[in-house]
Design a protein around this motif. Sequence first.
Motif, PDB file in Angstrom:
ATOM      1  N   VAL A 354       0.863  -1.186   0.000  1.00 55.21           N
ATOM      2  CA  VAL A 354       0.000   0.000   0.000  1.00 55.21           C
ATOM      3  C   VAL A 354       0.895   1.230   0.000  1.00 55.21           C
ATOM      4  O   VAL A 354       1.683   1.447   0.924  1.00 55.21           O
ATOM      5  N   PHE A 355       0.767   2.034  -1.051  1.00 55.21           N
ATOM      6  CA  PHE A 355       1.576   3.243  -1.243  1.00 55.21           C
ATOM      7  C   PHE A 355       0.646   4.442  -1.102  1.00 55.21           C
ATOM      8  O   PHE A 355      -0.359   4.546  -1.815  1.00 55.21           O
ATOM      9  N   GLY A 356       0.961   5.358  -0.196  1.00 52.76           N
ATOM     10  CA  GLY A 356       0.075   6.481   0.059  1.00 52.76           C
ATOM     11  C   GLY A 356       0.717   7.824  -0.199  1.00 52.76           C
ATOM     12  O   GLY A 356       1.903   8.035   0.093  1.00 52.76           O
ATOM     13  N   THR A 357      -0.071   8.752  -0.738  1.00 48.95           N
ATOM     14  CA  THR A 357       0.463  10.048  -1.112  1.00 48.95           C
ATOM     15  C   THR A 357      -0.672  11.069  -1.190  1.00 48.95           C
ATOM     16  O   THR A 357      -1.780  10.827  -0.709  1.00 48.95           O
ATOM     17  N   SER A 358      -0.402  12.205  -1.856  1.00 46.77           N
ATOM     18  CA  SER A 358      -1.380  13.284  -1.997  1.00 46.77           C
ATOM     19  C   SER A 358      -1.667  13.534  -3.471  1.00 46.77           C
ATOM     20  O   SER A 358      -0.880  13.151  -4.349  1.00 46.77           O
ATOM     21  N   PRO A 359      -2.782  14.198  -3.783  1.00 45.86           N
ATOM     22  CA  PRO A 359      -3.052  14.545  -5.185  1.00 45.86           C
ATOM     23  C   PRO A 359      -1.941  15.379  -5.809  1.00 45.86           C
ATOM     24  O   PRO A 359      -1.577  15.164  -6.968  1.00 45.86           O
ATOM     25  N   GLN A 360      -1.396  16.329  -5.055  1.00 49.75           N
ATOM     26  CA  GLN A 360      -0.351  17.188  -5.607  1.00 49.75           C
ATOM     27  C   GLN A 360       0.877  16.378  -6.009  1.00 49.75           C
ATOM     28  O   GLN A 360       1.537  16.699  -6.997  1.00 49.75           O
ATOM     29  N   TYR A 361       1.174  15.336  -5.260  1.00 47.84           N
ATOM     30  CA  TYR A 361       2.320  14.492  -5.607  1.00 47.84           C
ATOM     31  C   TYR A 361       2.076  13.766  -6.928  1.00 47.84           C
ATOM     32  O   TYR A 361       2.940  13.757  -7.815  1.00 47.84           O
ATOM     33  N   LEU A 362       0.915  13.150  -7.079  1.00 42.53           N
ATOM     34  CA  LEU A 362       0.621  12.431  -8.315  1.00 42.53           C
ATOM     35  C   LEU A 362       0.577  13.376  -9.507  1.00 42.53           C
ATOM     36  O   LEU A 362       1.107  13.063 -10.586  1.00 42.53           O
ATOM     37  N   LEU A 363      -0.024  14.551  -9.334  1.00 43.17           N
ATOM     38  CA  LEU A 363      -0.069  15.523 -10.423  1.00 43.17           C
ATOM     39  C   LEU A 363       1.336  16.014 -10.771  1.00 43.17           C
ATOM     40  O   LEU A 363       1.658  16.228 -11.942  1.00 43.17           O
ATOM     41  N   CYS A 385      -4.649   7.905  -1.696  1.00 43.76           N
ATOM     42  CA  CYS A 385      -4.448   9.335  -1.950  1.00 43.76           C
ATOM     43  C   CYS A 385      -5.417  10.126  -1.094  1.00 43.76           C
ATOM     44  O   CYS A 385      -6.631   9.878  -1.127  1.00 43.76           O
ATOM     45  N   THR A 386      -4.883  11.090  -0.333  1.00 45.27           N
ATOM     46  CA  THR A 386      -5.747  11.897   0.512  1.00 45.27           C
ATOM     47  C   THR A 386      -5.107  13.248   0.750  1.00 45.27           C
ATOM     48  O   THR A 386      -3.977  13.502   0.360  1.00 45.27           O
ATOM     49  N   GLY A 387      -5.853  14.125   1.403  1.00 43.84           N
ATOM     50  CA  GLY A 387      -5.387  15.483   1.662  1.00 43.84           C
ATOM     51  C   GLY A 387      -6.245  16.502   0.966  1.00 43.84           C
ATOM     52  O   GLY A 387      -6.485  17.595   1.469  1.00 43.84           O
ATOM     53  N   SER A 388      -6.717  16.184  -0.236  1.00 44.38           N
ATOM     54  CA  SER A 388      -7.645  17.023  -0.991  1.00 44.38           C
ATOM     55  C   SER A 388      -8.245  16.146  -2.075  1.00 44.38           C
ATOM     56  O   SER A 388      -7.886  14.978  -2.219  1.00 44.38           O
ATOM     57  N   ALA A 389      -9.160  16.724  -2.832  1.00 47.48           N
ATOM     58  CA  ALA A 389      -9.834  15.947  -3.867  1.00 47.48           C
ATOM     59  C   ALA A 389      -8.863  15.608  -4.998  1.00 47.48           C
ATOM     60  O   ALA A 389      -8.123  16.460  -5.479  1.00 47.48           O
ATOM     61  N   LEU A 390      -8.875  14.351  -5.421  1.00 44.44           N
ATOM     62  CA  LEU A 390      -8.021  13.899  -6.524  1.00 44.44           C
ATOM     63  C   LEU A 390      -8.773  14.099  -7.831  1.00 44.44           C
ATOM     64  O   LEU A 390      -9.849  13.529  -8.031  1.00 44.44           O
ATOM     65  N   PRO A 391      -8.238  14.911  -8.753  1.00 35.28           N
ATOM     66  CA  PRO A 391      -8.956  15.165 -10.010  1.00 35.28           C
ATOM     67  C   PRO A 391      -9.023  13.930 -10.895  1.00 35.28           C
ATOM     68  O   PRO A 391      -8.176  13.029 -10.812  1.00 35.28           O
ATOM     69  N   ALA A 392     -10.012  13.925 -11.753  1.00 27.72           N
ATOM     70  CA  ALA A 392     -10.231  12.764 -12.620  1.00 27.72           C
ATOM     71  C   ALA A 392      -9.031  12.477 -13.511  1.00 27.72           C
ATOM     72  O   ALA A 392      -8.770  11.320 -13.861  1.00 27.72           O
ATOM     73  N   SER A 393      -8.281  13.507 -13.865  1.00 24.65           N
ATOM     74  CA  SER A 393      -7.148  13.323 -14.786  1.00 24.65           C
ATOM     75  C   SER A 393      -6.064  12.431 -14.214  1.00 24.65           C
ATOM     76  O   SER A 393      -5.270  11.854 -14.965  1.00 24.65           O
ATOM     77  N   PRO A 552      -9.985  23.958 -10.427  1.00 23.32           N
ATOM     78  CA  PRO A 552     -10.650  22.920 -11.232  1.00 23.32           C
ATOM     79  C   PRO A 552      -9.716  21.846 -11.763  1.00 23.32           C
ATOM     80  O   PRO A 552     -10.131  20.708 -11.979  1.00 23.32           O
ATOM     81  N   ASP A 553      -8.451  22.195 -12.001  1.00 19.92           N
ATOM     82  CA  ASP A 553      -7.519  21.209 -12.556  1.00 19.92           C
ATOM     83  C   ASP A 553      -6.866  20.337 -11.494  1.00 19.92           C
ATOM     84  O   ASP A 553      -5.958  19.557 -11.778  1.00 19.92           O
ATOM     85  N   GLY A 554      -7.322  20.482 -10.241  1.00 22.44           N
ATOM     86  CA  GLY A 554      -6.759  19.684  -9.160  1.00 22.44           C
ATOM     87  C   GLY A 554      -5.636  20.374  -8.412  1.00 22.44           C
ATOM     88  O   GLY A 554      -5.131  19.843  -7.429  1.00 22.44           O
ATOM     89  N   GLY A 555      -5.244  21.558  -8.876  1.00 24.57           N
ATOM     90  CA  GLY A 555      -4.196  22.300  -8.189  1.00 24.57           C
ATOM     91  C   GLY A 555      -4.708  22.998  -6.947  1.00 24.57           C
ATOM     92  O   GLY A 555      -5.906  22.957  -6.622  1.00 24.57           O
ATOM     93  N   TYR A 556      -3.808  23.629  -6.258  1.00 23.66           N
ATOM     94  CA  TYR A 556      -4.155  24.340  -5.024  1.00 23.66           C
ATOM     95  C   TYR A 556      -3.377  25.644  -5.002  1.00 23.66           C
ATOM     96  O   TYR A 556      -2.151  25.641  -5.094  1.00 23.66           O
ATOM     97  N   TRP A 557      -4.105  26.758  -4.929  1.00 26.28           N
ATOM     98  CA  TRP A 557      -3.504  28.095  -4.989  1.00 26.28           C
ATOM     99  C   TRP A 557      -3.597  28.733  -3.617  1.00 26.28           C
ATOM    100  O   TRP A 557      -4.685  28.852  -3.053  1.00 26.28           O
ATOM    101  N   MET A 558      -2.457  29.122  -3.054  1.00 18.78           N
ATOM    102  CA  MET A 558      -2.412  29.697  -1.720  1.00 18.78           C
ATOM    103  C   MET A 558      -1.750  31.078  -1.784  1.00 18.78           C
ATOM    104  O   MET A 558      -0.549  31.221  -1.547  1.00 18.78           O
ATOM    105  N   PRO A 559      -2.525  32.121  -2.120  1.00 17.14           N
ATOM    106  CA  PRO A 559      -1.967  33.477  -2.177  1.00 17.14           C
ATOM    107  C   PRO A 559      -2.038  34.165  -0.814  1.00 17.14           C
ATOM    108  O   PRO A 559      -2.927  33.896  -0.001  1.00 17.14           O
ATOM    109  N   LEU A 560      -1.102  35.065  -0.583  1.00 10.74           N
ATOM    110  CA  LEU A 560      -1.104  35.920   0.603  1.00 10.74           C
ATOM    111  C   LEU A 560      -1.358  37.348   0.145  1.00 10.74           C
ATOM    112  O   LEU A 560      -0.608  37.889  -0.682  1.00 10.74           O
TER     113      LEU A 560
END
Length: 655
Positions: A354-363, A385-393, A552-560
């Motif tokens: 069992v290999f576990g990671t995040s959506p950002q890693y796979l993308l 895969c967990t941490g946020s929603a994994l996009p269909a792509s 929408p593309d599965g990314g995560y934008w964190m602006p300050l």
Amino acid sequence: MSTPFFTPDPRTAAASRIADFARRQGIDPDDYAALHQWSVTDLEGFWGAVWEYFDIDADTPYEQVLAEERMPGARWFPGATLNYAHHALRNLADEDVAIVALDETGAGYEVTGERLRALVASVAATLRDLGVGTGDRVVGYLPNTPHAIVAFLAAASLGAVWSVCGQDYAPQAAADRFAQLEPTVLIAADGYLFNGTTHDRRDATLDLAHALPTLKATLLVDHVGLPWPSRTSPSPVIPWEDAATRREDVICTPVPFDHPLWVVFSSGTTGLPKGIVHGHGGVLLEHLKTLGLHSDLGPGDRLLWYTTTHWMMWNLVASTLLTGATTCTYDGSPAPFAKLDVLWELAARHRVTVFGTSPQYLLGMAKFGIDPAGHDLSSVRVVGCTGSALPASAYPWVRDHVGERVLLASISGGTDVVSGFAGSAPNTPVWPGELSAPHLGVALAAYDAAASPVVDQVGELVVTRPMPSMPLYFWNDPDGTRYRDAYFSSYPGVWRHGDWITVTGHGSVIVHGRSDSTLNRNGVRLGSADIHHVVERLPEITEALIIGAEEPDGGYWMPLFVVPAAGVTLDDALRERIKEAIRTGASPRHVPDEILEVPGIPHTRTGKKLEVPVKRLLQGARVEQVVNPAALDAPDLIAYYAGLGEERRKGRTTA
């Protein structure tokens, strides 16, 4: 009903533990929906069956499964006494490999069952000699290495309460969490590895120790080979080597089912992080269900899940031992510059199942052209895969580059229950961009604005019946007010989690992102307050607002967003000073993707920053959907942020 992207191999599904569990209950093992329906309509029958299936070894028996069902305040298995650490250590033969310690250089070593028991017994005896007993607190400032698991199990064996955070947290950020607990002992490492750099945390450890006046001692782990500095420590320092090399027997203190096991902390969106307390028995049953049934882990299996010690996935990594499987710890970057695919290489070398990671890693792997199939991944049967929603792509990429018969198990859960709400199992199909089904024992629904469950519509994620791993209470919340406000203020007696979801007509769950203001980067929840406090101490900045927006593309934008002081211009030099302040005052994970100058920060008339409305505006919501401008101190600012969101969407479309 749409056609599933993946259907389980019938032979694999039939041989799984969840299928065996279903057959024992007289339920068709191919009918997950029927199994789930039974698990949430007959809570006593289901959780009693989990207890029996995993042969829980209680020192005194329980009187009944569920004595009180109300939320909050459910009473599970009254009368039972047990100990989590006993169950973590009991299923490992002396020669079995319990833990494989790995790092980003590719190096590693193994800890056998016999060695793990000896380490836990020795450290527990050291803690006992320092006065640690039932209910006392032991805290760890540690990277993800076997030392953290040993220290946790040693504390748990005594009935002490454990809490841990990673060393990328600044001493003050760690103290904001640990000082609330008034700990007796601190266990800390000299440093950690990340992206080819050894990070020296000796002075940080001393600073943290000075901020914890209740300490009787600090146990110092020699992890990266740095000598202890000459600065005076406020309490005695005991080398880990001395604490862990005594010849002792493992003695696990029986405690009530709901005795505190650990405190995990919220991300601190407003004020100090909240200490969330979970119990020995609730965690034991929930993690056996999650890891043993949903992940099908047992003796002979190996789990490698990238995590930090302050993310709840570390708690699950440690709980792998409950199933008799081997857990892998990993110290370093998930994709170091020197070798971006090191985790896949390690998974192949150590025959990870069992290999576990995040959506950002796979993308990211897809973006950089990494092909995991260049390694022998024939042992991997699940990619979690967990941490946020994994996009269909990401689904076809995993199929094409990891393995076509690999189950891609996208999971959604939370620190709050230190488990999952929805995910997959060996007998569930998979649809791209969707979680296969609610987890067993989780009475999950999507509520509309009228607090009615809806299907194929976006709603609030709620849980309508209790789970054993729901918090016992919040630390320093004697009347339960903060606990009730956190989860039960919207729908009395019903848990509101703070996610937007859709429950589909074919039973899957689609997660649309957070409905509150918690930041969630690479699966690690971060607090906006941690960032605001650092940035707003800078003389050049008047006020700041950090936002984390799922895209929408599965990314995560964190602006300050920052408001400079009078006469100050936000230039590249100031941006770098802000980033460095965040990096050292909070952690590298808190550093934003962009720093943008704005004319002001919107507030309610009582002075609360509008974090959630601004986030939703940046994601495309209309002003009237998220806020009433008349209720604000500066209504024009809302239109400004709505314009920023529109400009960003246009730019993305043009690109």
